[in-house]
Design an enzyme around this catalytic site. Sequence first.
Site, PDB file in Angstrom:
ATOM      1  N   ASN A  13       0.798  -1.243   0.000  1.00 30.25           N
ATOM      2  CA  ASN A  13       0.000   0.000   0.000  1.00 30.25           C
ATOM      3  C   ASN A  13       0.822   1.280   0.000  1.00 30.25           C
ATOM      4  O   ASN A  13       0.264   2.374  -0.092  1.00 30.25           O
ATOM      5  CB  ASN A  13      -0.991   0.019   1.180  1.00 30.25           C
ATOM      6  CG  ASN A  13      -2.002  -1.101   1.069  1.00 30.25           C
ATOM      7  OD1 ASN A  13      -2.599  -1.282   0.012  1.00 30.25           O
ATOM      8  ND2 ASN A  13      -2.178  -1.873   2.130  1.00 30.25           N
ATOM      9  N   ASN A  77      10.694  -0.272   4.759  1.00 29.78           N
ATOM     10  CA  ASN A  77       9.376   0.063   5.297  1.00 29.78           C
ATOM     11  C   ASN A  77       8.439  -1.031   4.792  1.00 29.78           C
ATOM     12  O   ASN A  77       7.991  -0.995   3.636  1.00 29.78           O
ATOM     13  CB  ASN A  77       8.895   1.443   4.838  1.00 29.78           C
ATOM     14  CG  ASN A  77       7.578   1.823   5.498  1.00 29.78           C
ATOM     15  OD1 ASN A  77       6.927   0.979   6.125  1.00 29.78           O
ATOM     16  ND2 ASN A  77       7.176   3.070   5.350  1.00 29.78           N
ATOM     17  N   HIS A  83       4.146  -5.850  11.147  1.00 31.70           N
ATOM     18  CA  HIS A  83       3.519  -6.321  12.383  1.00 31.70           C
ATOM     19  C   HIS A  83       3.075  -7.780  12.330  1.00 31.70           C
ATOM     20  O   HIS A  83       2.586  -8.309  13.318  1.00 31.70           O
ATOM     21  CB  HIS A  83       2.294  -5.435  12.700  1.00 31.70           C
ATOM     22  CG  HIS A  83       2.575  -3.977  12.535  1.00 31.70           C
ATOM     23  ND1 HIS A  83       3.488  -3.307  13.331  1.00 31.70           N
ATOM     24  CD2 HIS A  83       2.102  -3.051  11.648  1.00 31.70           C
ATOM     25  CE1 HIS A  83       3.541  -2.033  12.940  1.00 31.70           C
ATOM     26  NE2 HIS A  83       2.711  -1.857  11.926  1.00 31.70           N
ATOM     27  N   ASP A  90      12.537 -13.814   9.583  1.00 33.78           N
ATOM     28  CA  ASP A  90      13.513 -14.862   9.237  1.00 33.78           C
ATOM     29  C   ASP A  90      14.477 -14.367   8.160  1.00 33.78           C
ATOM     30  O   ASP A  90      15.676 -14.655   8.220  1.00 33.78           O
ATOM     31  CB  ASP A  90      12.801 -16.124   8.736  1.00 33.78           C
ATOM     32  CG  ASP A  90      12.186 -16.936   9.870  1.00 33.78           C
ATOM     33  OD1 ASP A  90      12.567 -16.716  11.038  1.00 33.78           O
ATOM     34  OD2 ASP A  90      11.329 -17.790   9.579  1.00 33.78           O
ATOM     35  N   GLU A 101      14.916  -0.494   9.864  1.00 32.83           N
ATOM     36  CA  GLU A 101      13.443  -0.389   9.793  1.00 32.83           C
ATOM     37  C   GLU A 101      13.061   1.085   9.692  1.00 32.83           C
ATOM     38  O   GLU A 101      13.575   1.913  10.450  1.00 32.83           O
ATOM     39  CB  GLU A 101      12.841  -1.003  11.063  1.00 32.83           C
ATOM     40  CG  GLU A 101      11.329  -0.911  11.136  1.00 32.83           C
ATOM     41  CD  GLU A 101      10.778  -1.427  12.474  1.00 32.83           C
ATOM     42  OE1 GLU A 101      11.499  -1.383  13.493  1.00 32.83           O
ATOM     43  OE2 GLU A 101       9.609  -1.860  12.475  1.00 32.83           O
ATOM     44  N   SER A 105       5.013   7.146   9.963  1.00 33.42           N
ATOM     45  CA  SER A 105       4.326   7.470  11.215  1.00 33.42           C
ATOM     46  C   SER A 105       5.090   6.814  12.373  1.00 33.42           C
ATOM     47  O   SER A 105       6.055   6.076  12.144  1.00 33.42           O
ATOM     48  CB  SER A 105       2.888   6.950  11.169  1.00 33.42           C
ATOM     49  OG  SER A 105       2.891   5.520  11.120  1.00 33.42           O
ATOM     50  N   ARG A 114      -0.099  -2.075  16.346  1.00 30.68           N
ATOM     51  CA  ARG A 114       1.089  -1.640  15.595  1.00 30.68           C
ATOM     52  C   ARG A 114       2.339  -1.603  16.459  1.00 30.68           C
ATOM     53  O   ARG A 114       3.425  -1.265  16.014  1.00 30.68           O
ATOM     54  CB  ARG A 114       0.860  -0.247  14.997  1.00 30.68           C
ATOM     55  CG  ARG A 114      -0.193  -0.223  13.928  1.00 30.68           C
ATOM     56  CD  ARG A 114      -0.289   1.145  13.271  1.00 30.68           C
ATOM     57  NE  ARG A 114      -1.577   1.308  12.647  1.00 30.68           N
ATOM     58  CZ  ARG A 114      -1.892   0.866  11.424  1.00 30.68           C
ATOM     59  NH1 ARG A 114      -0.989   0.262  10.684  1.00 30.68           N
ATOM     60  NH2 ARG A 114      -3.107   1.032  10.933  1.00 30.68           N
TER      61      ARG A 114
HETATM   62  O1  CA2 Z   1       4.191   4.628   9.108  1.00 33.00           O
HETATM   63  C1  CA2 Z   1       4.558   3.773   8.292  1.00 33.00           C
HETATM   64  O2  CA2 Z   1       5.450   3.981   7.462  1.00 33.00           O
HETATM   65  C2  CA2 Z   1       3.858   2.409   8.263  1.00 33.00           C
HETATM   66  O3  CA2 Z   1       4.817   1.433   7.901  1.00 33.00           O
HETATM   67  C3  CA2 Z   1       2.770   2.506   7.211  1.00 33.00           C
HETATM   68  C4  CA2 Z   1       1.927   1.249   7.151  1.00 33.00           C
HETATM   69  C5  CA2 Z   1       1.387   0.874   8.520  1.00 33.00           C
HETATM   70  O4  CA2 Z   1       0.679  -0.345   8.450  1.00 33.00           O
HETATM   71  C6  CA2 Z   1       2.506   0.747   9.540  1.00 33.00           C
HETATM   72  O5  CA2 Z   1       1.940   0.455  10.789  1.00 33.00           O
HETATM   73  C7  CA2 Z   1       3.298   2.029   9.623  1.00 33.00           C
HETATM   74  C8  CA2 Z   1       0.757   1.470   6.189  1.00 33.00           C
HETATM   75  C9  CA2 Z   1       1.202   1.659   4.789  1.00 33.00           C
HETATM   76  C10 CA2 Z   1       0.000   1.958   3.976  1.00 33.00           C
HETATM   77  O6  CA2 Z   1       0.275   3.110   3.222  1.00 33.00           O
HETATM   78  C11 CA2 Z   1      -0.732   3.959   2.968  1.00 33.00           C
HETATM   79  C12 CA2 Z   1      -0.377   5.113   2.325  1.00 33.00           C
HETATM   80  C13 CA2 Z   1      -1.340   6.043   2.040  1.00 33.00           C
HETATM   81  C14 CA2 Z   1      -2.643   5.811   2.392  1.00 33.00           C
HETATM   82  C15 CA2 Z   1      -3.009   4.642   3.013  1.00 33.00           C
HETATM   83  C16 CA2 Z   1      -2.039   3.702   3.293  1.00 33.00           C
END
Ligand code: CA2
Length: 145
Positions: A13, A77, A83, A90, A101, A105, A114
């Site tokens: 995503n 990332n 999570h 592994d 890492e 956010s 998270r």
């Molecule tokens: O804060 C981050 O970089 C995360 O890796 C982003 C992940 C989230 O599941 C992690 O807990 C923290 C989510 C990535 C999804 O990216 C999006 C980007 C724009 C809109 C919606 C989702």
Amino acid sequence: MAKKLVYVLNGPNLNLLGLREPEIYGHDTLDDIAGMLEDRAKALGLTIDMRQSNHEGHLLDWMHEAQSKGAKAILLNAGALTHTSLALYDAIRSIKTPVIEVHISNPHAREEYRRHSYVGMAAKGSIAGFGAKSYLLALEAAALL
Ligand code: CA2
């Protein structure tokens, strides 16, 4: 010869960055971040290879590839796979290439689910919560390795 190549791997995503949920992830797109990283990498004498996939297996293959190419470090990332993925844990443990890492956010300041990170359990270190600048800080850390 000093290692100069840094892989920057992005998981599920993250292709949507800058297009959705800007209040959490900001307005920069992944291409914007790639541009910032290219500039900083040049100044640091490094080369970056940045990729994104929505498929866990691609991330695993690319981590193995980074090791076989003798990369200096991997900035990872892994998105939500951070999570959940024992396979990423592994893989990080199985390669010698240091993995940093990265999160845009700060997952610790968000939902309880998270707070656990398979990536963080195996990574050399973690940088989170600085928006798109988390990637730049991670690149600076990679340059110091
Ligand atoms: O804060 C981050 O970089 C995360 O890796 C982003 C992940 C989230 O599941 C992690 O807990 C923290 C989510 C990535 C999804 O990216 C999006 C980007 C724009 C809109 C919606 C989702």
